[in-house]
Design a protein around this motif. Structure first.
Motif, PDB file in Angstrom:
ATOM      1  N   ALA A 102       0.835  -1.208   0.000  1.00  0.00           N
ATOM      2  CA  ALA A 102       0.000   0.000   0.000  1.00  0.00           C
ATOM      3  C   ALA A 102       0.871   1.260   0.000  1.00  0.00           C
ATOM      4  O   ALA A 102       0.626   2.205  -0.757  1.00  0.00           O
ATOM      5  CB  ALA A 102      -0.930  -0.012   1.211  1.00  0.00           C
ATOM      6  N   GLU A 115       1.227   4.186  -2.940  1.00  0.00           N
ATOM      7  CA  GLU A 115       1.063   5.609  -2.639  1.00  0.00           C
ATOM      8  C   GLU A 115       2.275   6.406  -3.139  1.00  0.00           C
ATOM      9  O   GLU A 115       2.127   7.525  -3.656  1.00  0.00           O
ATOM     10  CB  GLU A 115       0.877   5.813  -1.138  1.00  0.00           C
ATOM     11  CG  GLU A 115       0.584   7.260  -0.790  1.00  0.00           C
ATOM     12  CD  GLU A 115       0.615   7.527   0.706  1.00  0.00           C
ATOM     13  OE1 GLU A 115      -0.046   8.471   1.136  1.00  0.00           O
ATOM     14  OE2 GLU A 115       1.311   6.789   1.427  1.00  0.00           O
ATOM     15  N   CYS A 169      -2.979   6.689   2.329  1.00  0.00           N
ATOM     16  CA  CYS A 169      -2.771   5.257   2.554  1.00  0.00           C
ATOM     17  C   CYS A 169      -3.439   4.878   3.873  1.00  0.00           C
ATOM     18  O   CYS A 169      -3.148   5.488   4.918  1.00  0.00           O
ATOM     19  CB  CYS A 169      -1.276   4.964   2.594  1.00  0.00           C
ATOM     20  SG  CYS A 169      -0.868   3.242   2.395  1.00  0.00           S
TER      21      CYS A 169
END
Length: 710
Positions: free
Chosen positions: A372, A376, A391
């Motif tokens: 993740a 980002e 995030c």
């Protein structure tokens, strides 16, 4: 005992996993008469796995003493009877189902609740896992089965169960067996010291009437309810693609040849009904895909990319045309950029302005925090139209994440657990999402996130555009795709069969378990100064133990696993990326999406739990056109993986050790013998491990292990 146990994963979500086998325990009689009575008379607690005949004899002797002292008839050898040696008071097992979401409530943490149920009823309860429901099987007498079934139904019901009422009042649920009632009032033998009358207490403790729900009516009217839920949706636009002239002029033969030369790209139309749609021709350059979007071209030139990867070339025309897409390729092939750039264009082209959407426009669901954060970083690298991305992941600052959502955001990158938490607490609205990405879908399913994904998707408009990426194409991913994508197109690079990258030299060593540390230390001593190694282990404790040993030997090392604090995980990954340390010890948390291009070696200290993870681990090296090497230690406990590992090595053109072939032959022979002995496919007392696991408590595994000739 239950076959399941509830635990928390790294994102704070209760998942179900096989319960570890308990070590043999010493059987001790409880200390007071009341407890002895509960064990040996009406409640028929099962003897522990380690209980010997001496334990049962001790219990029988106690029964005789108690019978002589009080003249009360007793049940002889109760512990043995529970295992089915005496069947005179047993009825056929009662079977029913409960939803998977309620199974943890029945089992309790560490199996505490199911043990309590067994003690209170005298029944034996077993739960078998299914895809959507758990099967509950109850053994014992008819009365015990009836009691256990009612208590479980109350427990998974509306929360006002008689079971909880009995426990709250201090009553014994099983004391009224002869009367056939389960009340806990004064007549049930419970002392009433309250200032309230018995009638008032009974009225206060009575369970409220349950609301009857007609599920058939709800299912029949499902479409009507969905229509009501989504009737006020703002308009949405999906199509943003104009085919370049150079692309449209390509002949079918030229397209076929180009796909074959570029990692053997395969395409397919998965439309449910009607004729298959023509698949868009690939965009061989960035200009062919984004000529009408100069800001995207500027960003690409600033980053310095030369040409698109195969998955990007074929995915961009599909996504810009507004179609749902399934993209299957090994990690490190550019799938992130394949869905991000069309997502930017999609959001910018919506008829509703940003200020009027009331929430984010793009959602990317991903399995781990590291992936993740990496996505980002990619979003921020392009800065398209000043879109704001955040995030959301478990282990991060929850309050800070909530505040960022409230301040307004365009792109949400999230792990399913934390996003579902915010969604259920109405801290984030998903109604404005028009572009959805399920990244590394196979990994999310492996980690048990399917229930959270299903809940999240319920609140996202059904006419959205959806992208699903995966490195493999197992049954679970196919089911997810069929449920949540509409007439998708599929692009996959290479083949749907597992095949480790052929840019990695793979070495397999057959070793003893106690030799593994010496092998890994020999490997590190022979590393060159510019080498960078990622060492995979199976357990978090092993990661800590191994990295600590390396520190004591003066090796600069970091460790990465789910029990480390988020700050420490980020620091470990940063140190490894920037080469402040050249050795990283990690669990399978790092097997996917870890964007470190200069890893020269992967060392599999522990063999992974399945062959898919082996492929992902090996794929951490040999990236971006570089070559790499992978060393894998295989012990006799890993013998069931040998038949699956050999084809992977052969397809990648690697040498297959003779010992590995021998190991595979022995396992296949053992499997055939087992099927002949148990044609129903039962797993036997060793739990199906096949090689006499150390925790099985039997001698078979150790004796058979001596035949390997190590």
């Amino acid at each position: 005992m239950s076959d399941w146990e509830c635990d928390d994963n790294e994102d704070g979500i209760d998942t179900q996993k096989p319960a570890p086998k308990a070590a043999p325990t010493e059987w001790k009689l409880p200390g007071d008469d009341r407890q002895r009575e509960r064990v040996f008379f009406g409640l028929r607690r099962r003897a522990p796995r380690g209980c010997s005949d001496d334990c049962i004899d001790e219990g029988s002797e106690f029964n005789r003493r108690r019978s002589g002292a009080e003249g009360r008839p007793v049940l002889q050898s109760t512990a043995r009877r529970t295992f089915g040696d005496v069947k005179s008071d047993s009825s056929p097992p009662v079977t029913f189902t409960v939803k998977n979401a309620s199974v943890g409530r029945v089992i309790g943490r560490g199996g505490a609740k199911i043990r309590e149920l067994e003690e209170l009823t005298g029944a034996r309860i077993k739960i078998n896992k299914g895809d959507y429901e758990g099967e509950v099987v109850i053994f014992g007498s008819s009365a015990a089965q009836h009691k256990a079934k009612e208590m479980i139904e109350d427990l998974v019901g509306d929360g006002s169960s008689r079971f909880h009422n009995v426990l709250r009042k201090g009553g014994d649920y099983g004391r009224g067996e002869d009367r056939g009632d389960y009340s806990g009032g004064v007549d049930g033998g419970i002392r009433n010291d309250s200032v309230w009358s018995a009638t008032e207490l009974e009225a206060a403790n009575a369970a409220p009437a349950r609301v009857s729900i007609n599920w058939n009516t709800i299912r029949e009217n499902k479409e009507k309810y969905e229509e009501l839920k989504w009737k006020d949706l703002p308009p949405m636009k999906k199509k943003f693609y104009t085919e370049a002239e150079s692309v449209s002029k390509l002949t079918a033969e030229e397209v076929s040849e180009w796909r074959k030369e570029n990692n053997n790209i395969f395409v397919d139309d998965l439309k449910d009904e009607g004729e298959k749609r023509p698949f868009p021709n690939p965009c061989r350059t960035f200009l062919e895909a984004f000529e009408l979007y100069p800001e995207v071209m500027e960003n690409i030139e600033q980053v310095g990319f030369v040409r698109p990867t195969p998955i990007q070339s074929q995915a961009w025309p599909v996504l810009l045309s507004g179609e749902d897409l399934i993209a299957i390729a090994q990690t490190g092939t550019g799938k992130t950029l394949a869905y991000l750039l069309p997502g930017f264009i999609h959001m910018d082209g919506q008829p509703v302005p940003r200020c009027g959407r009331g929430g984010p426009g793009m959602l990317v669901l991903t399995p781990t925090r590291e992936l993740a954060l990496q996505i980002e970083t990619e979003c921020k690298k392009y800065r398209y139209k000043s879109y704001k991305s955040i995030c959301i992941y478990g282990g991060g600052d929850r309050r800070g994440q909530i505040n960022l959502v409230k301040d307004g955001v365009d792109i949400v990158i999230a792990t399913p657990g934390r996003l579902n938490d915010l969604q259920m607490n109405e801290l984030i609205s998903l109604r404005s999402i028009t572009y959805l990405v399920l990244d590394e879908a196979d990994r999310m399913l492996d980690m048990g996130f399917e229930p959270q994904i299903m809940k999240i998707l319920l609140d996202i408009r059904p006419d959205r555009q959806t992208v699903m990426t995966s490195a493999t194409w197992p049954t679970g991913v196919r089911r997810l795709a069929k449920s949540y994508l509409k007439n998708p197109m599929m692009v996959y690079v290479g083949t749907l069969d597992l095949a480790a990258v052929n840019t990695v030299q793979q070495t397999v060593l057959i070793v003893h378990e106690d030799e593994k540390k010496s092998y890994v230390f020999d490997f590190i001593r022979n590393m060159l100064p510019q080498d960078k190694v990622l060492i995979f282990v199976g357990k978090k404790l092993v990661a800590d133990d191994l990295s600590s040993d390396m520190c004591l030997h003066g090796v600069a090392v970091q460790s990465l696993h789910g029990d480390r604090e988020q700050y420490d995980r980020e620091e470990a990954l940063k140190d490894f990326k920037e080469s402040r340390v050249r050795v990283l010890v990690a669990t399978d948390l790092a097997s996917r999406g870890l964007d470190v291009h200069d890893i020269t070696h992967v060392f599999n200290y522990d063999f992974p739990r399945n062959i898919e993870e082996y492929v992902h681990r090996v794929g951490r090296t040999g990236r971006a056109g570089r070559s790499g090497a992978a060393v894998t230690l295989v012990t006799r406990e890993n013998w069931r993986m040998a038949p699956e590992l050999i084809p992977i090595l052969e397809r990648a053109g690697q040498e297959v050790p003779e010992d590995l072939v021998l190991m595979a032959d022995r396992y296949e022979k053992h499997k055939r013998e087992k099927e002949m002995c148990d044609p129903r496919g039962g797993q036997g007392r060793t739990g199906g491990g096949g090689w006499g696991r150390r925790d099985s408590g039997g001698r078979g595994g150790r004796d058979r292990g001596q035949n390997w000739g190590f």
